[in-house]
Every structure is written in C-alpha cells, then in structure tokens.
Design an enzyme around this catalytic site. Structure first.
Site, short mmCIF file in Angstrom:
data_model
loop_
_atom_site.label_atom_id
_atom_site.label_comp_id
_atom_site.label_asym_id
_atom_site.label_seq_id
_atom_site.Cartn_x
_atom_site.Cartn_y
_atom_site.Cartn_z
N ARG A 174 19.59 10.21 -3.81
CA ARG A 174 20.59 11.27 -3.65
C ARG A 174 21.74 10.84 -2.72
O ARG A 174 22.88 11.25 -2.91
CB ARG A 174 19.92 12.56 -3.16
CG ARG A 174 19.06 13.12 -4.29
CD ARG A 174 18.73 14.57 -4.14
NE ARG A 174 18.05 15.03 -5.35
CZ ARG A 174 17.35 16.14 -5.44
NH1 ARG A 174 17.22 16.91 -4.37
NH2 ARG A 174 16.78 16.48 -6.57
N GLY A 203 0.84 -1.20 0.00
CA GLY A 203 0.00 0.00 0.00
C GLY A 203 0.87 1.24 0.00
O GLY A 203 1.81 1.34 0.79
N ALA A 209 -13.51 12.15 20.02
CA ALA A 209 -14.49 11.05 19.85
C ALA A 209 -14.95 10.57 21.22
O ALA A 209 -14.14 10.47 22.15
CB ALA A 209 -13.85 9.90 19.09
N ASP A 248 4.75 -4.52 6.05
CA ASP A 248 5.12 -5.88 6.46
C ASP A 248 5.15 -6.88 5.31
O ASP A 248 6.02 -7.76 5.27
CB ASP A 248 4.28 -6.38 7.64
CG ASP A 248 2.79 -6.31 7.36
OD1 ASP A 248 2.40 -5.80 6.30
OD2 ASP A 248 2.02 -6.79 8.21
N GLY A 249 4.24 -6.75 4.34
CA GLY A 249 4.24 -7.66 3.18
C GLY A 249 5.53 -7.49 2.38
O GLY A 249 6.15 -8.48 1.96
#
Ligand code: F6P
Length: 323
Positions: free
Chosen positions: A25, A11, A187, A103-104
């Site tokens: 760089r 992701g 919240a 993690d993948g």
C-alpha cells in the site's frame, strides 16, 4: 526506484502479512509498481512474480502465516541460483527488493546486493527477536503471548497434579521468548543460552521451592539452551529428586502461528512503510527497525552480526518473584 518486489522468507512469523500489506500500500501510495514473490528466494529463481495492488492485500492484516508463502531456499545459497534470480529481476525491470524475514533472509539479501548491485532493504520478521537494529522483531510479541497462554494452561494441570513441568519454547540461539514468557508465567527457573546454567543451580532452585512449600513448578527452557536437551534435564532432575512427578512439554510450531497481536500489526505497518520510504530515499542494504519508537536503518551486515542483549535484570526479578 520505480518497480519493487517484496517477499517473505525463512521461518514465518505472525505479522508478516501486515508488513506485506504496508509495503504494497505504501508503494501504491507513492506510485511505485509492486510485485509479490512467492516462496521467498525460490520465487526469484523460479520467476514466480505477481503484480500486487492495494486490493491484493485486503484483510490480511489479521492473518497469521504469510500469503506469499515462505521457504528456506537452498538454491539461493548457490551462485547459480542467485544468478538466475538476478536475471529474472532484470527481465521484469525490478530495481529493488523488500525482504521480510530473519537473519538467513538478510544474509541472502546482503550477498545478492554485493554480487549484483540490486537494491535491497530488510524488514525484520521472526519470532526469535534475534536481530540487531530493532527493539523487537515482527512476530515476537505474538509468539510470546502464545507461549504465555500455553504455559498458563500447563500451569493448571501442573498444579492439579503437583507436578514439575519442563516446557521448551522456541528462539533458536536466543532466549528472549523463554525469558519473557518464563517471567510472565512465574516459572521457578528459566534456562537460556545467554546465561551460564548448571544442573546444581537448577537443583538448588528446586530445593528452595520445596522449602517455600511449592508443590508444583514450571521450568521454562529455551530450545537453544546449552546445558542439555529438555529430556536430559528432566531425566537428571528425576535422578536427583525421585519423588517428583515430572513431565515435559515442547511447545514447538504453535508459537509461529496465529493472528498477530496489536503490537505486531503496528510494528509491521511501521516497518513495511519505512522500508518503501527508505528505498525512495536511496537507502540500500539496510534494515528498517524501530528503536525507542524511532524508525532507524541499520546496515544489514550489522543487523545479522550483532545481537540484542538480554536483560539480566529480568532473570533476577524472575528469581525473586517465582518462589
Ligand atoms: O526462526 C524461527 C524458528 O521458529 C526458530 O525459533 C526455530 O529454531 C526454527 O525457526 C525452526 O525452524 P523450522 O520451522 O524450519 O523447523
């Protein structure tokens, strides 16, 4: 090391470009040849390498997403896929890989290193903050701020209509985004997978809020919350409190985009730099991270097995302050 390749995988996360810029760089500074690989592990398999120099990464520090593109490669999960990837690296004379992802991505790097001995170093780029060996992952701070701003907007309409909102944020199996964005937006409840929640507790919170004179409220729910889907929670609440006017908002991929925050740009610059320096120092199969403002290298295996703990103190503070 003389020739390195860098890619972004899994992701995407804001700050991946800033990390890429730092890798390219730093490599240039130390006279290493640097190649970018398109679409993560798929690019290794499909021989999609491109030579990168300092000008190839101009102005990308401000950009969200990843100019190299990203993928969750299924082919790399097969031995044949990894073999093809290795052959391509060998042909080009690549002796180390900088793997920017979560993690993948690290699981792939770990197995690739163990099978073929190619040097790998990880740079933690994911909005989820679920990687051990670094206080924060690249992209987390930006995603948090995006979630916070979105929830603030929901607050406006919730207040105007005296409504109860359930807002789902990302994080896969981790509750970091939910906990921190929930606290930051007031919240009344924050539901995260690391905490055992019950519908009774949630109902008690609503009752307390009512007694305290609150006319509208927001519950932030992590996508990995185990109590049930956000729609189930909203439905159960409607059954328990028929007078409530309830709405659900799933923030989704908006949290993955946008120009990286200052904190993410700085972190990405530090870790991209540290990855190249780590390789030059002879490190392999480790991840560069930042802990208490110090660069640290953690074995990749540990980075994906262990988890950063959430701070239960934050939940308590949020409970006290929200009502
Ligand atoms: O790992 C980042 C993340 O955005 C998670 O929070 C979420 O569970 C997942 O990726 C979504 O994946 P995809 O973009 O493949 O739907």
């Amino acid at each position: 090391v003389k020739k390195i390749a860098v890619f972004t995988s899994g992701g995407d996360a804001p700050g991946m470009n800033a990390a890429l810029r730092a890798v390219v760089r730093t490599a240039n500074h130390y006279n290493l040849e640097c190649y970018g690989v398109r679409e993560g592990y798929n690019g290794l398999i499909n021989n999609d390498f491109t030579r990168m120099g300092p000008r190839s990464v101009k102005n990308i520090i401000t950009e969200g997403g990843t100019i190299l593109k990203s993928a969750r490669s299924l082919e790399f999960k097969t031995k044949e896929g990894r073999q093809a990837a290795y052959e391509n690296c060998k042909k080009l004379g690549i002796d180390a890989l900088v793997c920017i992802g979560g993690d993948g991505t690290f699981r792939g790097a770990n197995i690739f290193n163990e099978e073929f001995g190619i040097k790998v170093i990880g740079v933690p780029g994911t909005i989820d903050n679920d990687i051990f060996g670094t206080d924060n992952t690249i992209g987390y701070d930006t995603a948090l701020n995006t979630a916070m701003e979105a929830i603030d907007k929901i607050r406006d309409t919730a207040t105007s209509h005296n409504r109860v909102f359930f807002v789902e944020v990302m994080g896969r199996d981790a509750g970091f985004i939910a906990l921190n964005s929930g606290l930051a937006t007031g919240a009344i409840d924050i539901l995260i997978p690391e905490q055992k929640d019950s519908i009774e507790d949630l109902f008690r919170t609503f009752e307390r809020a009512e007694k305290a004179g609150k006319a509208s409220s927001i519950v932030v729910v992590a996508e990995g919350e185990k109590l049930g889907s956000i729609y189930d929670l909203a439905k159960a609440t409607k059954a328990g409190f028929p007078d409530y006017d309830i709405r659900v908002a799933v923030l989704g991929h908006i949290q993955r985009g946008g120009s990286p925050s200052c904190a993410d740009r700085v972190l990405a610059s530090q870790l991209g730099y540290a990855a190249v320096v780590g390789l030059m120092e002879g490190r392999t199969n480790v991840m560069a991270g930042l802990k208490s403002n110090q660069i640290v290298y953690t074995p990749i295996e540990e980075a994906i097995k262990k988890h950063n703990e959430i701070d239960p103190g934050l939940l308590k503070i949020s409970e006290i302050l929200a009502i």
